[in-house]
Design an enzyme around this catalytic site. Structure first.
Site, short mmCIF file in Angstrom:
data_model
loop_
_atom_site.label_atom_id
_atom_site.label_comp_id
_atom_site.label_asym_id
_atom_site.label_seq_id
_atom_site.Cartn_x
_atom_site.Cartn_y
_atom_site.Cartn_z
N LYS A 12 81.91 55.45 99.70
CA LYS A 12 82.05 56.35 98.54
C LYS A 12 83.49 56.83 98.51
O LYS A 12 84.01 57.30 99.53
CB LYS A 12 81.09 57.52 98.74
N PRO A 97 84.20 53.70 109.33
CA PRO A 97 84.41 54.75 110.33
C PRO A 97 83.47 55.93 110.10
O PRO A 97 83.05 56.19 108.97
CB PRO A 97 85.87 55.14 110.14
N ALA A 99 82.13 59.87 110.08
CA ALA A 99 82.63 61.22 109.71
C ALA A 99 84.01 61.14 109.10
O ALA A 99 84.97 61.73 109.58
CB ALA A 99 82.65 62.13 110.94
N SER A 100 84.12 60.37 108.01
CA SER A 100 85.47 60.07 107.54
C SER A 100 85.68 60.24 106.05
O SER A 100 86.67 59.76 105.51
CB SER A 100 85.83 58.64 107.96
N GLY A 103 81.45 58.78 102.68
CA GLY A 103 79.99 58.67 102.48
C GLY A 103 79.23 58.41 103.76
O GLY A 103 78.23 59.06 104.02
N GLY A 104 79.68 57.47 104.52
CA GLY A 104 79.10 57.16 105.83
C GLY A 104 77.61 57.39 105.92
O GLY A 104 76.83 56.65 105.32
N GLY A 105 77.25 58.41 106.67
CA GLY A 105 75.83 58.70 106.93
C GLY A 105 75.03 58.87 105.65
O GLY A 105 73.88 58.43 105.57
N SER A 106 75.62 59.50 104.64
CA SER A 106 74.89 59.72 103.38
C SER A 106 74.63 58.39 102.69
O SER A 106 73.54 58.17 102.14
CB SER A 106 75.70 60.61 102.43
N ASP A 139 75.95 64.82 99.63
CA ASP A 139 76.42 63.54 99.08
C ASP A 139 75.28 62.56 98.81
O ASP A 139 75.51 61.47 98.29
CB ASP A 139 77.41 62.87 100.04
O1 C5P Z 1 75.70 68.62 102.95
P1 C5P Z 1 76.62 68.07 104.01
O2 C5P Z 1 75.93 67.81 105.31
O3 C5P Z 1 77.41 66.94 103.51
O4 C5P Z 1 77.67 69.25 104.26
C1 C5P Z 1 78.28 69.52 105.50
C2 C5P Z 1 78.92 70.91 105.43
O5 C5P Z 1 80.02 70.89 104.53
C3 C5P Z 1 78.01 72.00 104.91
O6 C5P Z 1 77.26 72.57 105.95
C4 C5P Z 1 79.01 73.00 104.34
O7 C5P Z 1 79.59 73.77 105.36
C5 C5P Z 1 80.09 72.11 103.79
N1 C5P Z 1 79.91 71.80 102.36
C6 C5P Z 1 80.23 72.77 101.41
N2 C5P Z 1 80.06 72.47 100.09
C7 C5P Z 1 79.62 71.27 99.68
C8 C5P Z 1 79.32 70.26 100.64
C9 C5P Z 1 79.47 70.56 101.97
O8 C5P Z 1 80.65 73.87 101.74
N3 C5P Z 1 79.48 71.00 98.38
#
Ligand code: C5P
Length: 291
Positions: A12, A97, A99-100, A103-106, A139
């Site tokens: 992504k 990679p 955590a980059s 998108g990775g895990g999502s 994501d």
């Molecule tokens: O939802 P996801 O696991 O991708 O988000 C990881 C962290 O990133 C959330 O716990 C939050 O701290 C931050 N985040 C945010 N606003 C977003 C997406 C993520 O603050 N729209």
């Protein structure tokens, strides 16, 4: 016996990402134009006697020790919604990679959901899946759609975008993992203007030049190597070099596949430890059925 299902989990790329506010629960409101790339992971679902999940591919080692992979969580989520479903063997080929910011895990979890819905022949409209999967990550909705789109809210409001030309790009990751929450916490401004309206055909370059990734400045402060990746892309001819998501992967846009390939080769030769690949955006994620 059901056939094996193979699903692409595309990278992504946030072509532009503006942070426009913050919800009372701390999540940030975004306005982002997202495209998906040919480069990606692959999720395979096959019939089995009992559930299993295995990871292979160049970045597998980094994930194997993680207890909490989103792919089996996506499988369990479908059983929570539907009730009992036959066992499956799921394999994740991890080419991107970890955590980059791409998108990775999502994207893996979204591809697993798409694959499992087909494998189990579930009659779930995408809206049901999107609503159910949002708790797995902000994501997830965009990755379930896996086509060029605007995402707003925290990522749950999706507006598909038609007619964007394929973009030739190089993805470059300098090998530093950046924690998303820390990047959001380090934002200097959380109330920025939304993205401008997308112009008709031909105006994309000017539109991109007017927009930003608001997470780039805080990410570069925490991981200065991101600046090196952006400089390398620009020095090798990118018409635009920008970070994706919360980083650290950066993308550079190029006029042709040949130019992207040449730039990727030059950057990889200079930075052998980086993840560097030439790719291009796709209209939507594809799926193959293997027999
Ligand atoms: O939802 P996801 O696991 O991708 O988000 C990881 C962290 O990133 C959330 O716990 C939050 O701290 C931050 N985040 C945010 N606003 C977003 C997406 C993520 O603050 N729209």
């Amino acid at each position: 016996m059901a056939a094996e299902i193979v699903e692409h989990a595309p990278a992504k790329v946030n072509l532009a990402l503006h942070v426009t506010g913050r919800r009372p629960d701390g999540y940030h409101l975004l306005d982002t134009l997202v495209a998906f790339a040919e480069a990606g992971d692959r999720v395979t679902v096959a019939p089995a006697q009992y559930d299993s999940f295995s990871i292979e591919g160049p970045f597998a080692a980094l994930l194997r020790d993680e207890a909490d992979n989103l792919v089996p969580r996506a499988r369990d989520l479908l059983r929570d919604i539907h009730g009992a479903l036959p066992p499956v063997a799921i394999t994740l080929e991890k080419n991107l990679p970890v955590a980059s910011g791409i998108g990775g895990g999502s994207s893996d979890a979204a591809a697993a959901l798409r694959a499992l819905v087909r494998f189990w022949r579930l009659d779930f409209p995408i809206g049901t899946l999107v609503a159910a999967a949002l708790p797995l990550g902000a994501d997830l909705p965009m990755c379930l759609h896996a086509r060029t789109l605007f995402a707003r809210g925290i990522g749950e409001e999706i507006e598909p975008v038609e007619g964007l030309p394929p973009l030739h790009m190089v993805l470059a990751n300098p090998g530093v993992a950046v924690p998303t929450p820390a990047i959001f916490r380090a934002l200097a401004s959380r109330e920025n203007p939304p993205l401008p309206a997308l112009p008709g055909s031909g105006g994309l370059a000017a539109w991109l030049a007017e927009t930003r990734n608001d997470l780039e400045t805080p990410a570069r402060a925490l991981a200065p190597q991101i600046g090196n990746a952006l400089s390398a892309l620009a020095a090798n001819g990118a018409t635009l070099a920008r970070m994706s998501g919360s980083g650290a992967t950066c993308f550079g846009l190029f006029a042709s596949a040949g130019e992207a390939q040449a730039a990727a080769s030059a950057i990889a030769a200079r930075h052998p430890a980086w993840y560097v690949t030439a790719t291009r955006t796709i209209e939507r994620a594809h799926a193959d059925v293997a027999h």
